[in-house]
Design a protein around this motif. Sequence first.
Motif, PDB file in Angstrom:
ATOM      1  N   VAL A  33       0.845  -1.204   0.000  1.00 55.38           N
ATOM      2  CA  VAL A  33       0.000   0.000   0.000  1.00 55.38           C
ATOM      3  C   VAL A  33       0.875   1.248   0.000  1.00 55.38           C
ATOM      4  CG1 VAL A  33      -1.605   1.355   1.416  1.00 55.38           C
ATOM      5  CG2 VAL A  33      -2.039  -1.073   1.002  1.00 55.38           C
ATOM      6  N   ARG A  34       1.873   1.273   0.854  1.00 56.97           N
ATOM      7  CA  ARG A  34       2.751   2.454   0.939  1.00 56.97           C
ATOM      8  C   ARG A  34       3.506   2.674  -0.366  1.00 56.97           C
ATOM      9  NH1 ARG A  34       2.993   7.255   2.234  1.00 56.97           N
ATOM     10  NH2 ARG A  34       4.968   8.039   2.938  1.00 56.97           N
ATOM     11  N   ILE A  35       4.018   1.599  -0.946  1.00 53.16           N
ATOM     12  CA  ILE A  35       4.745   1.699  -2.218  1.00 53.16           C
ATOM     13  C   ILE A  35       3.835   2.243  -3.312  1.00 53.16           C
ATOM     14  CG2 ILE A  35       5.786   0.330  -4.074  1.00 53.16           C
ATOM     15  CD1 ILE A  35       6.904  -1.497  -1.781  1.00 53.16           C
ATOM     16  N   ILE A  36       2.627   1.716  -3.400  1.00 55.56           N
ATOM     17  CA  ILE A  36       1.693   2.152  -4.446  1.00 55.56           C
ATOM     18  C   ILE A  36       1.318   3.621  -4.257  1.00 55.56           C
ATOM     19  CG2 ILE A  36      -0.644   1.817  -5.368  1.00 55.56           C
ATOM     20  CD1 ILE A  36      -0.172  -1.228  -4.716  1.00 55.56           C
ATOM     21  N   ILE A  37       1.086   4.025  -3.026  1.00 57.07           N
ATOM     22  CA  ILE A  37       0.761   5.432  -2.762  1.00 57.07           C
ATOM     23  C   ILE A  37       1.924   6.322  -3.185  1.00 57.07           C
ATOM     24  CG2 ILE A  37       0.407   7.123  -0.908  1.00 57.07           C
ATOM     25  CD1 ILE A  37      -1.313   4.952   0.499  1.00 57.07           C
ATOM     26  N   LEU A  38       3.143   5.936  -2.840  1.00 56.26           N
ATOM     27  CA  LEU A  38       4.318   6.737  -3.221  1.00 56.26           C
ATOM     28  C   LEU A  38       4.518   6.761  -4.729  1.00 56.26           C
ATOM     29  CD1 LEU A  38       6.775   5.710  -0.378  1.00 56.26           C
ATOM     30  CD2 LEU A  38       5.689   7.955  -0.706  1.00 56.26           C
ATOM     31  N   GLU A  39       4.310   5.633  -5.392  1.00 56.93           N
ATOM     32  CA  GLU A  39       4.418   5.594  -6.851  1.00 56.93           C
ATOM     33  C   GLU A  39       3.390   6.519  -7.488  1.00 56.93           C
ATOM     34  OE1 GLU A  39       5.968   1.009  -7.673  1.00 56.93           O
ATOM     35  OE2 GLU A  39       3.821   1.430  -7.723  1.00 56.93           O
TER      36      GLU A  39
ATOM     37  N   GLN B  24       1.947   9.161  -6.104  1.00 59.30           N
ATOM     38  CA  GLN B  24       2.325  10.549  -5.824  1.00 59.30           C
ATOM     39  C   GLN B  24       3.454  11.005  -6.744  1.00 59.30           C
ATOM     40  OE1 GLN B  24       3.177  10.339  -1.627  1.00 59.30           O
ATOM     41  NE2 GLN B  24       1.078  10.848  -1.046  1.00 59.30           N
ATOM     42  N   LEU B  25       4.424  10.126  -6.976  1.00 61.60           N
ATOM     43  CA  LEU B  25       5.533  10.472  -7.864  1.00 61.60           C
ATOM     44  C   LEU B  25       5.037  10.693  -9.282  1.00 61.60           C
ATOM     45  CD1 LEU B  25       8.505  10.860  -8.527  1.00 61.60           C
ATOM     46  CD2 LEU B  25       8.697   8.361  -8.735  1.00 61.60           C
ATOM     47  N   GLU B  26       4.169   9.813  -9.756  1.00 64.53           N
ATOM     48  CA  GLU B  26       3.612   9.959 -11.105  1.00 64.53           C
ATOM     49  C   GLU B  26       2.881  11.290 -11.252  1.00 64.53           C
ATOM     50  OE1 GLU B  26       0.225   7.760 -13.756  1.00 64.53           O
ATOM     51  OE2 GLU B  26       1.608   6.488 -12.638  1.00 64.53           O
ATOM     52  N   GLU B  27       2.096  11.653 -10.253  1.00 68.69           N
ATOM     53  CA  GLU B  27       1.365  12.920 -10.289  1.00 68.69           C
ATOM     54  C   GLU B  27       2.322  14.108 -10.262  1.00 68.69           C
ATOM     55  OE1 GLU B  27      -1.697  15.757 -10.393  1.00 68.69           O
ATOM     56  OE2 GLU B  27      -1.597  13.667 -11.015  1.00 68.69           O
ATOM     57  N   ALA B  28       3.362  14.044  -9.436  1.00 74.62           N
ATOM     58  CA  ALA B  28       4.342  15.132  -9.363  1.00 74.62           C
ATOM     59  C   ALA B  28       5.072  15.283 -10.693  1.00 74.62           C
ATOM     60  CB  ALA B  28       5.341  14.880  -8.235  1.00 74.62           C
ATOM     61  N   LEU B  29       5.429  14.185 -11.330  1.00 74.41           N
ATOM     62  CA  LEU B  29       6.097  14.246 -12.632  1.00 74.41           C
ATOM     63  C   LEU B  29       5.177  14.834 -13.691  1.00 74.41           C
ATOM     64  CD1 LEU B  29       7.947  10.796 -12.599  1.00 74.41           C
ATOM     65  CD2 LEU B  29       8.988  13.083 -12.364  1.00 74.41           C
ATOM     66  N   ARG B  30       3.903  14.476 -13.638  1.00 76.87           N
ATOM     67  CA  ARG B  30       2.932  15.025 -14.589  1.00 76.87           C
ATOM     68  C   ARG B  30       2.791  16.534 -14.412  1.00 76.87           C
ATOM     69  NH1 ARG B  30      -1.788  16.881 -14.722  1.00 76.87           N
ATOM     70  NH2 ARG B  30      -2.295  16.436 -12.559  1.00 76.87           N
ATOM     71  N   GLN B  31       2.696  16.963 -13.162  1.00 73.75           N
ATOM     72  CA  GLN B  31       2.581  18.393 -12.890  1.00 73.75           C
ATOM     73  C   GLN B  31       3.843  19.139 -13.314  1.00 73.75           C
ATOM     74  OE1 GLN B  31       1.489  18.967  -8.797  1.00 73.75           O
ATOM     75  NE2 GLN B  31      -0.515  18.040  -9.060  1.00 73.75           N
ATOM     76  N   ASN B  32       4.995  18.550 -13.077  1.00 72.73           N
ATOM     77  CA  ASN B  32       6.254  19.169 -13.470  1.00 72.73           C
ATOM     78  C   ASN B  32       6.336  19.312 -14.987  1.00 72.73           C
ATOM     79  OD1 ASN B  32       8.877  20.238 -13.055  1.00 72.73           O
ATOM     80  ND2 ASN B  32       9.757  18.245 -13.561  1.00 72.73           N
ATOM     81  N   GLU B  33       5.900  18.288 -15.702  1.00 69.27           N
ATOM     82  CA  GLU B  33       5.904  18.342 -17.160  1.00 69.27           C
ATOM     83  C   GLU B  33       4.989  19.466 -17.660  1.00 69.27           C
ATOM     84  OE1 GLU B  33       4.104  15.500 -20.517  1.00 69.27           O
ATOM     85  OE2 GLU B  33       5.707  14.568 -19.318  1.00 69.27           O
ATOM     86  N   GLN B  34       3.806  19.592 -17.053  1.00 70.46           N
ATOM     87  CA  GLN B  34       2.887  20.667 -17.436  1.00 70.46           C
ATOM     88  C   GLN B  34       3.504  22.034 -17.146  1.00 70.46           C
ATOM     89  OE1 GLN B  34      -0.710  19.823 -15.269  1.00 70.46           O
ATOM     90  NE2 GLN B  34      -1.538  18.530 -16.889  1.00 70.46           N
TER      91      GLN B  34
END
Length: 99
Positions: free
Chosen positions: A72-78, A80-90
């Motif tokens: 659960v913790r790994i999936i939540i962190l993954e 969050q990272l995916e969302e942060a990368l998406r926002q950074n790209e935008q």
Amino acid sequence: MFGDDDYPAYTMGRAAEITGASQDFLRRLGEAKLITPFRSAGGHRRYSRYQLRLAARAREMVEQGTPLEAAVRIIILEDQLEEALRQNEQYQRRQKEGA
């Protein structure tokens, strides 16, 4: 509506069937706060495609020997990272357009 990944289209039974997980496993994912299913007017759990992807990933990890809490913790962190990368790209795209 059904094209929306966040639309709660699937009953618990169908969600279990799609993910290959038991209904009990899906309940445990809710207790672990990985997914919070929508509740119908009658109180029945309904799941979105996004939630089903998370549940399937958790099932795979647990089957490979990862404790549920760690999965659960790994999936939540993954996620969050995916969302942060998406926002950074935008953000970077907007910066280039404005330059």
